[in-house]
Design an enzyme around this catalytic site. Sequence first.
Site, PDB file in Angstrom:
ATOM      1  CG  HIS A  98       5.480   4.347  -1.125  1.00  0.00           C
ATOM      2  ND1 HIS A  98       4.604   5.388  -0.969  1.00  0.00           N
ATOM      3  CD2 HIS A  98       5.097   3.408  -0.228  1.00  0.00           C
ATOM      4  CE1 HIS A  98       3.746   5.105  -0.008  1.00  0.00           C
ATOM      5  NE2 HIS A  98       4.027   3.913   0.473  1.00  0.00           N
ATOM      6  CG  ASP A 101       5.276   7.133  -4.050  1.00  0.00           C
ATOM      7  OD1 ASP A 101       4.397   6.415  -4.545  1.00  0.00           O
ATOM      8  OD2 ASP A 101       5.448   7.284  -2.825  1.00  0.00           O
ATOM      9  CD  GLU A 229       2.279   4.442   8.090  1.00  0.00           C
ATOM     10  OE1 GLU A 229       3.315   4.859   7.527  1.00  0.00           O
ATOM     11  OE2 GLU A 229       1.152   4.569   7.609  1.00  0.00           O
ATOM     12  CD  GLU A 265      -1.913   6.891   7.919  1.00  0.00           C
ATOM     13  OE1 GLU A 265      -0.779   6.637   7.467  1.00  0.00           O
ATOM     14  OE2 GLU A 265      -2.955   6.748   7.262  1.00  0.00           O
ATOM     15  CG  HIS A 268      -2.912   3.628   9.797  1.00  0.00           C
ATOM     16  ND1 HIS A 268      -1.662   3.271   9.376  1.00  0.00           N
ATOM     17  CD2 HIS A 268      -3.563   4.044   8.687  1.00  0.00           C
ATOM     18  CE1 HIS A 268      -1.556   3.461   8.071  1.00  0.00           C
ATOM     19  NE2 HIS A 268      -2.700   3.941   7.629  1.00  0.00           N
ATOM     20  CG  ASP A 293       2.327   8.592   7.853  1.00  0.00           C
ATOM     21  OD1 ASP A 293       3.394   9.241   7.839  1.00  0.00           O
ATOM     22  OD2 ASP A 293       2.121   7.617   7.106  1.00  0.00           O
ATOM     23  CG  ASP A 304      -5.882   4.710   5.859  1.00  0.00           C
ATOM     24  OD1 ASP A 304      -5.997   5.661   6.638  1.00  0.00           O
ATOM     25  OD2 ASP A 304      -4.791   4.262   5.470  1.00  0.00           O
ATOM     26  CG  ASP A 306      -4.842   8.029   3.824  1.00  0.00           C
ATOM     27  OD1 ASP A 306      -4.760   7.725   5.026  1.00  0.00           O
ATOM     28  OD2 ASP A 306      -4.333   7.343   2.924  1.00  0.00           O
ATOM     29  CG  ASP A 336      -0.112   8.629   4.521  1.00  0.00           C
ATOM     30  OD1 ASP A 336      -0.574   8.767   3.384  1.00  0.00           O
ATOM     31  OD2 ASP A 336       0.209   7.531   5.006  1.00  0.00           O
TER      32      ASP A 336
HETATM   33  C1  XLS Z   1      -1.318   3.228   4.123  1.00  0.00           C
HETATM   34  C2  XLS Z   1      -0.128   3.795   4.708  1.00  0.00           C
HETATM   35  C3  XLS Z   1       0.977   4.139   3.747  1.00  0.00           C
HETATM   36  C4  XLS Z   1       2.261   4.318   4.472  1.00  0.00           C
HETATM   37  C5  XLS Z   1       3.492   4.219   3.640  1.00  0.00           C
HETATM   38  O1  XLS Z   1      -2.350   3.115   4.728  1.00  0.00           O
HETATM   39  O2  XLS Z   1      -0.484   4.906   5.478  1.00  0.00           O
HETATM   40  O3  XLS Z   1       0.652   5.259   2.995  1.00  0.00           O
HETATM   41  O4  XLS Z   1       2.293   5.522   5.167  1.00  0.00           O
HETATM   42  O5  XLS Z   1       3.554   3.032   2.952  1.00  0.00           O
HETATM   43 NI    NI Z   2       0.818   6.245   6.379  1.00  0.00          NI
HETATM   44 NI    NI Z   3      -2.730   5.026   5.886  1.00  0.00          NI
END
Ligand code: XLS
Ligand code: NI
Ligand code: NI
Length: 436
Positions: A98, A101, A229, A265, A268, A293, A304, A306, A336
């Site tokens: 991003h 980042d 996404e 993702e 998600h 992702d 989430d 991750d 991700d």
């Molecule tokens: C958040 C998203 C984010 C995107 C990019 O849940 O996964 O990390 O991948 O903004």
């Molecule tokens: Ni993501």
């Molecule tokens: Ni995410």
Amino acid sequence: MKKFLEIENVPYLGKNSKEMFSFRYYNKDEILLGKKMKDHLRFAMSYWHTINASGTDMFGGDTMNKNFEKEGMEKYKAKADFAFELMQKLGIEYYCFHDVDIAPEGKDLEESTRYLEEMVAYLKSKQEQTGIKLLWATANNFGDKKFMSGAATSPNADVFAIAIGKVKAVIDATIALGGSGIVFWGGREGYDTLLNTNMGLELDHLAYFLTLARDYARKKGFQGDFYIEPKPKEPTKHQYDFDVSTCIGFLRKYKLDKDFKMNIEANHATLAGHTFQHELRVARTEGFFGSIDANQGDLLLGWDTDQFPTNVYDTTLCMYEVLKAGGFTNGGLNFDAKARRASNTFEDILLSYIAGMDAFALGLRKAQKIIEDGRIDAFIEQRYASYKKGIGAQIQKKTVTMESLYAYAKNLSVVAVESGRQEYLESILNNILFGE
Ligand code: XLS
Ligand code: NI
Ligand code: NI
């Protein structure tokens, strides 16, 4: 145990390796199905989790310090040095970020853009030194307070303008760095209550926002992909980019479907009540497969998380879909994902990437086996055999009418629908996964 700095690179030592910092399945130059493993998988490092996230959660602060004892711009340069060192150790060839980042935020858009440009120049020189490339970039249009009610879908027009300004800077950065994708994840593009929301207006604004971004990037010569996404909720109660099907309907309505694909993702997908494979299958079937992702959630937790992906069923079925889609073009597997809060050392960063990369490498090997084995594909083929002859072939060719089908069906009394054989097929999958 070796320390981060002592590890020059993570070698492939094969499945029997007991060396902590080694790949057991990921052998980057090995050819599978006519392509190097690294080109099937196109692994990418996520800047936000890997270089910035420091363990903070709702209940406690940092468990790790990633500031390298530096401040301001120097801190971001030190982070970039670390990022490239890490990717080199792991043999990762792509990264994603991003805007916020990679560079500090200034007092306004102009100052932030200046910092961003300075860091883009720095990253560009790192890319040239190492051969590492940008997979995709995105604008963080959800973190700052002004985005509390959305960015493109904010009720405040100034917020819309600043958000698209940030996207402009990200597009310029992506072009400068030769990136092959631009991601749109609608963090707060949704609503918490309909009592204060004009849904139709917000969706129109979102589409216009994406159209402006697309037209600007194409005008500037960007030839890569734009990705939506999907995510159903979190942080908003309802996100407009709910799941792949919803996004495709939206893109088609607003004539964005030629330029936008999906960045899917895993976590998600499960939040939306789907499997990861379901989302991939919808995208593949509809021609929207783009990028991934790569992560996993915890089915007992409703958010989430991750986590680094280690579930080999999921990675196998994912890679099966990727292979069936013809592989990645501009996309790749972006981790991700972040090491758990309690996995708080630099060694854990390496170990978590090794776990994720090996899980996908194993998934790729197993997906190849599923295809070569052929039993599952043959079963599916056979299951629809009634459409190959007789009335089925006519339906398939769309040469029937309501009347002709009625005439055909009116005296059919016994219809032999065949078994779906789910358990048998699941046992074949196990046989392929664990049969040797
Ligand atoms: C958040 C998203 C984010 C995107 C990019 O849940 O996964 O990390 O991948 O903004
Ligand atoms: Ni993501
Ligand atoms: Ni995410």
